[in-house]
Write a protein that holds these residues in place. Structure first.
Motif, PDB file in Angstrom:
ATOM      1  N   GLU A 408       2.435  16.578 -35.890  1.00  0.00           N
ATOM      2  CA  GLU A 408       1.638  16.903 -37.071  1.00  0.00           C
ATOM      3  C   GLU A 408       0.293  16.177 -37.044  1.00  0.00           C
ATOM      4  N   ASN A 409       0.296  14.903 -36.721  1.00  0.00           N
ATOM      5  CA  ASN A 409      -0.950  14.135 -36.650  1.00  0.00           C
ATOM      6  C   ASN A 409      -1.862  14.653 -35.544  1.00  0.00           C
ATOM      7  N   ARG A 412      -3.684  17.736 -36.763  1.00  0.00           N
ATOM      8  CA  ARG A 412      -4.776  17.369 -37.691  1.00  0.00           C
ATOM      9  C   ARG A 412      -5.987  16.844 -36.928  1.00  0.00           C
ATOM     10  N   GLU A 413      -5.747  15.948 -35.981  1.00  0.00           N
ATOM     11  CA  GLU A 413      -6.846  15.364 -35.223  1.00  0.00           C
ATOM     12  C   GLU A 413      -7.571  16.401 -34.368  1.00  0.00           C
ATOM     13  N   ILE A 416      -9.505  19.047 -37.368  1.00  0.00           N
ATOM     14  CA  ILE A 416     -10.521  18.522 -38.300  1.00  0.00           C
ATOM     15  C   ILE A 416     -11.916  18.575 -37.702  1.00  0.00           C
ATOM     16  N   GLU A 421      -8.928  22.280 -42.047  1.00  0.00           N
ATOM     17  CA  GLU A 421      -8.039  21.297 -42.655  1.00  0.00           C
ATOM     18  C   GLU A 421      -6.621  21.863 -42.754  1.00  0.00           C
ATOM     19  N   PRO A 422      -5.714  21.361 -41.901  1.00  0.00           N
ATOM     20  CA  PRO A 422      -4.329  21.836 -41.982  1.00  0.00           C
ATOM     21  C   PRO A 422      -3.653  21.322 -43.257  1.00  0.00           C
ATOM     22  N   VAL A 423      -2.982  22.212 -43.957  1.00  0.00           N
ATOM     23  CA  VAL A 423      -2.184  21.849 -45.131  1.00  0.00           C
ATOM     24  C   VAL A 423      -0.743  22.244 -44.801  1.00  0.00           C
ATOM     25  N   ILE A 424       0.066  21.249 -44.452  1.00  0.00           N
ATOM     26  CA  ILE A 424       1.393  21.517 -43.895  1.00  0.00           C
ATOM     27  C   ILE A 424       2.474  21.264 -44.944  1.00  0.00           C
TER      28      ILE A 424
END
Length: 556
Positions: A408-409, A412-413, A416, A421-424
């Motif tokens: 998940e991180n 995002r990295e 971005i 912007e991922p909204v999980i």
């Protein structure tokens, strides 16, 4: 000796007598089992009888206890999609064909034989004269026709569109035609004729799937080797269908399915012999004493994420139309941290279709280029008239445990820097399949197991008019290639389907992650008729207990 024998007796009695009274009555009707259990029960307190454990073992040979995943069942073959459902359904329902337990090749089931016309569009099936439902009533060609028509009429039946190859079926399913115009004819009680719109060499393999089983108007009557006698308290009892056409070769008389008790308890129950087969991942394998009983096998499936088109979103509260544009999707895929997403995978997936012999190589996703991704996103924004500094949300509603915190991180990295912007959000596994159909997320997840050994088992999920297509993605060239492939076989068929898969991948709809593996815990030295296979479906009718005694010395 006394201590060991006491435990053995207690374990076997627990396995035999834990079932409901309905199943006990079924066993009592069998003279051999009745005599064995009566003698064992009356002598349970006699510690000096050395024959007692042998008698109990003989009785226990007719009963098998299974621990399965803890989740709600959908035991309607027309609407079910989970593998755990398929395992049960393989026992209580049957269609014209069934899976070979080892090779998964189609075997004649209710259909005894069939023939195909010269133009490959007329199939005539001869049904077994001794085919019976569990209530003793005959299974006829009219029952097959009715079952398939009911499938076409069932709302949200995921596999209904697979019968669109039958003349008039697609129109009837869409409410634009009548049942009389569907090319399914009951010529006689034992003869069924179907007329196809195009040749379909894969039809016997397709018809092994439980969705195409023969059903009774009464949902408590079944067409398979077993019938459901009781469901309660996370327990399902299957009893042998004595009217089944091949009943003389079905050895297990009662299957007791229990939902998972928890990782440690599951291991304990297996070690002590209460359960002889665990199909759930919820088990502490480090505590399983017989490590060779842990069966791990690659599945004919793919775990993947995919984009949903706006047309397939129900509420549309969070919808961002940019993700309908493949330029934006491909920019995201160029940035994806593939090594991290697949780092813990036993069988990484770069493409969608599980690799098959003679299936051509398809260009998948394994290359990550952050700089190129930025350029691709910049170009996509310019073409779409979106400012370079505008933050674009990417809503990802995934099944629980799809991504680890590290994965998940990493996503995002990676995204971005693209202004994305991922909204999980994670949705419980037990309700996820129904949730996905109408949710307005941009990306959702699937763990798909192919239902027959053909690339179409995967590609059908994205065919434009398919009832399996929840993405909303449509491509006329993709559909055309699948249509052309249905009329041929062998390597030329695979070449067309590989071209279709390449179109799908090039559109940026699919984010392939891994080919899953299945795990069962079972001692194949003691249990026969069970084989590792790519579908992780083990038809219950073939399973039997070998003439051996379990060794419980490590449990004492």
């Amino acid at each position: 000796m006394i201590k060991k024998r006491k435990l053995l007796i207690a374990v076997i009695l627990a396995a035999v007598f834990v079932m409901p009274l309905s199943a006990q009555r079924f066993l009592d009707e069998d003279d051999e089992v009745e005599d064995l259990l009566a003698e064992a029960d009356s002598e349970f307190s006699d510690e000096g009888d050395e024959e007692l454990s042998d008698q109990l073992l003989a009785a226990n040979r007719f009963v098998m206890t299974v621990i399965e995943p803890s989740q709600p069942h959908d035991l309607n073959p027309k609407t079910s999609t989970y593998v755990s459902d398929a395992q049960l359904l393989s026992g209580v329902y049957e269609g014209l064909f069934s899976y070979d337990p080892q090779s998964l090749a189609p075997l004649p089931a209710i259909c005894e034989k069939y023939k195909i016309s010269r133009d490959k569009k007329r199939w005539t099936f001869t049904l077994r004269q001794n085919a019976r439902f569990s209530d003793g009533s005959p299974i006829t060609a009219k029952d097959v026709r009715r079952s398939w028509l009911e499938l076409m009429e069932t709302p949200d039946a995921p596999y209904a569109s697979m019968l669109d190859i039958i003349k008039g079926a697609a129109e009837f399913r869409a409410g634009k035609g009548t049942a009389d115009n569907v090319g399914i004819t009951a010529v006689s009680d034992t003869t069924l004729s179907i007329r196809l719109t195009k040749a379909a060499s894969y039809l016997p393999s397709l018809l092994c799937h439980s969705a195409f089983s023969i059903t009774h108007r009464n949902p408590t009557v079944f067409s398979g080797a077993y019938f459901i006698s009781d469901i309660k308290n996370n327990e399902i009892i299957l009893e042998k269908n004595e009217y089944y056409w091949d009943a003389q070769n079905v050895q297990i008389k009662v299957f007791c399915f229990f939902q998972s008790f928890g990782a440690e308890d599951n291991a304990y129950f297996y070690n002590t012999g209460f359960s002889e087969w665990i199909t759930s991942y919820d088990v502490d394998t480090s505590k399983i004493l017989a490590k060779n009983d842990i069966q791990i096998n690659a599945e004919f499936g793919t775990e993947y994420l995919f984009f949903k088109d706006t047309s397939a979103k129900g509420r549309r509260i969070r919808t961002s139309p940019v993700w309908d544009n493949e330029d934006f999707r491909l920019a995201v895929l160029e940035a994806m941290p593939w090594d991290i997403l697949r780092g813990n995978s036993l069988v990484p997936a770069q493409t969608f279709v599980y690799p098959l012999t003679d299936y051509p190589e398809v260009e998948g996703f394994s290359y990550t280029d952050p700089d190129e991704a930025k350029l691709m996103m910049k170009d996509a924004r310019i073409k779409a008239g979106i400012q370079e500094d505008e933050i674009i949300p990417l809503y990802m509603d995934l099944s629980e445990k799809t991504l680890s915190p590290e994965m998940e991180n990493a996503i995002r990295e990676a995204l971005i820097p693209l202004g994305v912007e991922p909204v999980i959000t994670y949705i419980p596994f037990t309700s996820y399949i129904d949730y996905v159909k109408d949710c307005d997320a941009d990306i959702v997840s699937y763990n798909w197991i192919g239902d027959f050994a053909d690339p179409l088992a995967f590609l059908e999920l994205f065919r434009g008019d398919s009832t399996l297509n929840v993405s909303g993605w449509k491509n006329s060239e993709f559909d055309k290639l699948i249509d052309e492939a249905s009329g041929i076989s062998g390597k030329p068929r695979y070449e067309l389907l590989a071209r279709a898969e390449q179109i799908l991948l090039n559109s940026g709809i699919i984010i392939p992650l891994t080919h899953p593996v299945s795990m069962s815990i079972i001692n194949t030295n003691e249990i026969g008729g069970w084989y590792q296979n790519a579908f992780n479906i083990h038809p219950l009718k073939y399973i039997y207990k070998k003439e051996t005694k379990p060794d419980l010395k490590d449990c004492i």
